[in-house]
Design an enzyme around this catalytic site. Structure first.
Site, short mmCIF file in Angstrom:
data_model
loop_
_atom_site.label_atom_id
_atom_site.label_comp_id
_atom_site.label_asym_id
_atom_site.label_seq_id
_atom_site.Cartn_x
_atom_site.Cartn_y
_atom_site.Cartn_z
N GLU A 137 48.45 37.80 34.01
CA GLU A 137 48.57 39.13 34.63
C GLU A 137 49.88 39.83 34.29
OE1 GLU A 137 47.64 36.39 36.28
OE2 GLU A 137 45.78 36.80 37.37
N MET A 190 71.48 36.06 22.86
CA MET A 190 72.48 36.90 23.53
C MET A 190 73.31 36.06 24.49
SD MET A 190 73.81 39.81 23.51
CE MET A 190 72.92 41.32 23.13
N LYS A 243 38.72 43.03 49.59
CA LYS A 243 37.39 42.83 49.01
C LYS A 243 36.30 43.55 49.80
CE LYS A 243 34.21 39.33 47.34
NZ LYS A 243 33.93 37.89 47.17
N PHE A 295 43.04 31.97 51.61
CA PHE A 295 43.10 31.53 50.22
C PHE A 295 43.42 32.72 49.31
CE2 PHE A 295 40.86 30.77 46.12
CZ PHE A 295 41.70 29.77 45.67
N GLN A 296 44.39 32.53 48.44
CA GLN A 296 44.85 33.57 47.51
C GLN A 296 45.27 34.86 48.22
OE1 GLN A 296 41.99 33.87 44.21
NE2 GLN A 296 43.21 32.33 43.14
#
Lengths: 165, 564
Positions: free
Chosen positions: B53, B476, B165, B115-116
């Site tokens: 993602e 760097m 949802k 969940f999630q």
């Protein structure tokens, strides 16, 4: 230097978090914060007392204005503003000093709002300074618990803080 | 008022995206997104399935910067959403218009540690311009409308919309609003006329003016107006990292980048100038160096869309708030009216020109492969490319040695400095500009942070070219250890023999390796001609430093040469 800001915000969940989060993230100090609904149920009004120099204050106001849910920010002028705070003090008392406490309450035009055997609750409204002053005096008797609302403030006279167009 | 049609929240979201003319989006499905993905299955939107993602957010960012449109990314609840966080923060720091859509657990479960579940609106509060949790399907249309409006107008930035949802399965009468009404959001457009006039007067009086430009020129599409201003007042122009391409590097008035790895002549010009005309910049610490010693002799005009940037880091004498393009137009008009004599800056330009001759950007060419040479070769062969960069030395060399001539052709993570940004952002840029050659100038460290996207570019036929300037170091940081930590290279050597050619091949991309200077051009041609996603592993000099350099905390004229 202390400044009192009147902030009109959308009355939505999460707005307080946005405002408070902004202060902590940018390192601005909040002295007190009070919030409640206005005559328009869609709009809440916050009164935030903030300390900092002019540069800090300018940044605070600009950053607040960037929040989408903030409708208006007004820096209230000290001489032109009525400020009030409510405080409750639970004070330890005994037979010997109860009347002395009540005298102080009278002088400050405060109120005894609860009386117990070993304690009193003193309710007082006034400016921040006035509340500090009575607190100092009551401390001598033993303060068990303190709760303060934080300052709310309003312009004197006809001037208002309104959402505008 | 349009016609109302009954549909689910998921369907309505697609209709909203159509209404916002979204053609491309980058996303990754998940449990709570099933209803939305079911609608996307046959939607007329080019959805690119990424492999992480974070890459969706960076790709949307790269797409937005290359095209000037709003970038859109989509991720599921919980870890999907938290994986977007770096990409959103990156877009926020660089003021990139983006709408990030996340799925959320159903409303009855919110707050239950389901969940999630992650409180993504809470998490992204300080890194979004605004965010929303949709609690009622009837709110979805106006929220999406507002999200795009807020992302694209004023100082642009990312907006997140979190959709539970069960909101996506609820049915309602859909109607897309045709305007937004946000009483708390009224970005200034045109500048204050009197302030612009004051600016014009100051400019005419100035003897040693410098124009200092940032990303605001690009986001307001003000390159043409800027060119006019620079030429009419005959002033040197210094282009920050975010402004690369906004003013042609080849223009005689261009003095390149200011600040830490800027050119000496840009820094000297700023320090000696009597008027700094700052446009669409925010006086970042990488530009100002020690802020008390920055432009000590200059009055400052600051033109910016965001009032909060005025006098944030340095005191400003003439602030002008508004859209850079419209302000520049008026400014040029005022100057043309007021200006009587011809150029008063001839002496100044001569002086700056002398510095330019005296202190050019340079590196030593030897037998080994130099990273700067590779960047120069890319410019030589493909000057019209879009150059996307990772972060670190590769980024600075890409900024210093490619000569940009067009806005939106240099894309880099400026504010946040996100390693791993370049490759997915290049993918987004290529999706937005398929006719352009797109390079990701990368380091071996940064590339490994999102190399999984090789799968995405191969599968979706997005032929970007990753040019890894492979020095086997986190270069760097190594450079700072070299200079300030007695060469104690603590955990910066990543000489771990990753075979980038095989890695590319494993994903079905073209992999090439280059070790000698004379192999550079043929490899670049092979990559571009192949039309395939390509990784070129340029094995470069290991301990090359980015030069010149202003040490942290020093004034910008205290600038050191480091070329070996």
């Amino acid at each position: 230097m202390k400044h009192t800001l009147a902030i009109l915000v959308e009355n939505r969940s999460g707005v307080l978090t946005r405002v408070a989060g902004l202060f902590s993230r940018r390192g601005f100090n909040i002295e007190s914060l009070a919030v409640g609904i206005t005559d328009n149920p869609d709009i809440s009004r916050m009164t935030i007392v903030v300390s900092g120099d002019d540069h800090v204050l300018e940044q605070v106001i600009k950053q607040l204005n960037k929040l989408i849910d903030v409708i208006r920010v007004s820096d209230l002028e000290p001489g032109e503003t009525i400020e009030r705070e409510l405080a409750l003090f639970k004070v330890k008392v005994d037979k010997g000093n109860r009347s002395e406490v009540m005298q102080i309450v009278d002088v400050f035009r405060a109120q005894i709002v609860d009386v117990g055997v070993k304690s009193l609750i003193v309710g007082v409204t006034g400016t921040n300074d006035k509340i500090d002053a009575i607190e100092k005096l009551l401390r001598g008797f033993g303060i068990v618990e303190v709760v303060r609302t934080g300052t709310v403030a309003m312009n004197r006279g006809a001037k208002t803080v309104k959402p505008g167009k | 008022m349009g016609k109302k049609t009954r549909m689910t929240g998921a369907r309505a979201l697609i209709e909203c995206l159509y209404a916002e003319k979204v053609e491309v989006m980058f996303g990754y499905p998940g449990g709570v997104l099933l209803p939305i993905y079911d609608e996307l299955y046959d939607a007329d939107i080019d959805h690119i399935l990424v492999r992480h993602e974070q890459a969706a957010a960076h790709a949307a960012d790269g797409y937005a910067r290359a095209t000037g449109k709003v970038g859109v990314c989509l991720a599921t609840s919980g870890p999907g959403a938290t994986n977007l966080v770096t990409g959103i923060a990156n877009a926020y720091m660089d003021s990139v218009p983006m709408v990030a859509i996340t799925g959320q657990v159903p409303r009855p479960l919110i707050g239950n540690d389901a969940f999630q579940e992650a409180n993504i609106t809470g998490i992204t509060l300080p890194i979004t311009k605004h965010n929303y949790l949709v609690t009622d399907v009837n709110d979805l249309p106006w929220i999406i409308k507002e999200a795009f409006h807020i992302a694209f107008t004023g100082r642009q930035g990312p907006v997140l919309v979190d959709i539970p949802k069960d909101v996506t399965t609820d049915e309602f009468d859909f109607e897309y609003p045709d305007k937004v009404d946000l009483r708390g959001y009224k970005p200034v457009k045109t500048g204050h006329k009197m302030q612009i006039k004051r600016g014009a007067e100051a400019i005419i009086k100035a003897r040693r003016p410098v124009i200092y430009i940032g990303g605001g020129i690009i986001s307001s599409n003000a390159s043409k107006e800027l060119l006019e201003l620079a030429e009419i007042i005959n002033a040197p122009v210094t282009t920050t990292l975010m402004a690369k391409g906004a003013f042609p590097d080849s223009h005689p008035l261009c003095v390149g980048m200011p600040g830490m790895h800027g050119t000496k002549y840009a820094n000297f010009a700023i320090q000696e100038s009597d008027l700094l005309i700052a446009i669409g910049v925010r006086f970042d610490d990488r530009v100002t160096g020690k802020v008390d010693s920055f432009a000590p002799n200059a009055r400052i005009i600051h033109i910016d869309i965001d009032p909060a940037e005025i006098s944030k880091n340095v005191r400003v004498d003439i602030p002008i708030v508004g859209n850079a393009r419209s302000i520049l137009k008026m400014l040029v008009e005022f100057i043309s009216e007021l200006k009587k004599s011809k150029s008063t800056t001839t002496q100044w330009i001569k002086k700056v020109e002398k510095w330019k001759q005296q202190y050019p950007l340079k590196y030593l060419m030897g037998d080994t492969l130099k990273p700067q040479y590779i960047v120069e070769q890319i410019h030589e062969l493909y000057p019209d490319s879009i150059i996307v960069t990772e972060v670190g030395q590769n980024q600075m060399w890409a900024a210093q040695y490619f000569k940009y001539s067009q806005p939106r052709t240099f894309i880099s993570s400026g504010g946040l400095g996100t390693m791993g940004f370049g490759f997915p952002a290049a993918m987004g840029a290529k999706k937005g500009c398929p006719d352009k050659v797109v390079f990701d100038i990368a380091g071996d460290g940064s590339f490994q942070m999102n190399s999984q996207e090789l799968a995405t570019v191969v599968k979706n036929d997005i032929p970007v070219i990753v040019a890894i300037l492979n020095n086997g170091f986190l270069g760097m940081v190594r450079q700072w250890q070299d200079l300030f930590f007695d060469k104690r290279y603590s955990f910066t050597s990543i000489d771990d023999s990753v075979d980038f050619v095989k890695l590319a091949e494993a994903y079905g991309a073209l992999g090439l390796r280059v070790t000698k200077p004379d192999e550079v051009a043929p490899a670049l041609k092979e990559a571009v001609d192949s039309g395939r996603p390509t990784v070129i592993d340029f094995v470069v000099e290991r301990e090359e430093n980015v030069s010149p350099m202003v040490p942290a905390g020093a004034a910008i004229n205290e600038i050191l040469d480091l070329e070996a």
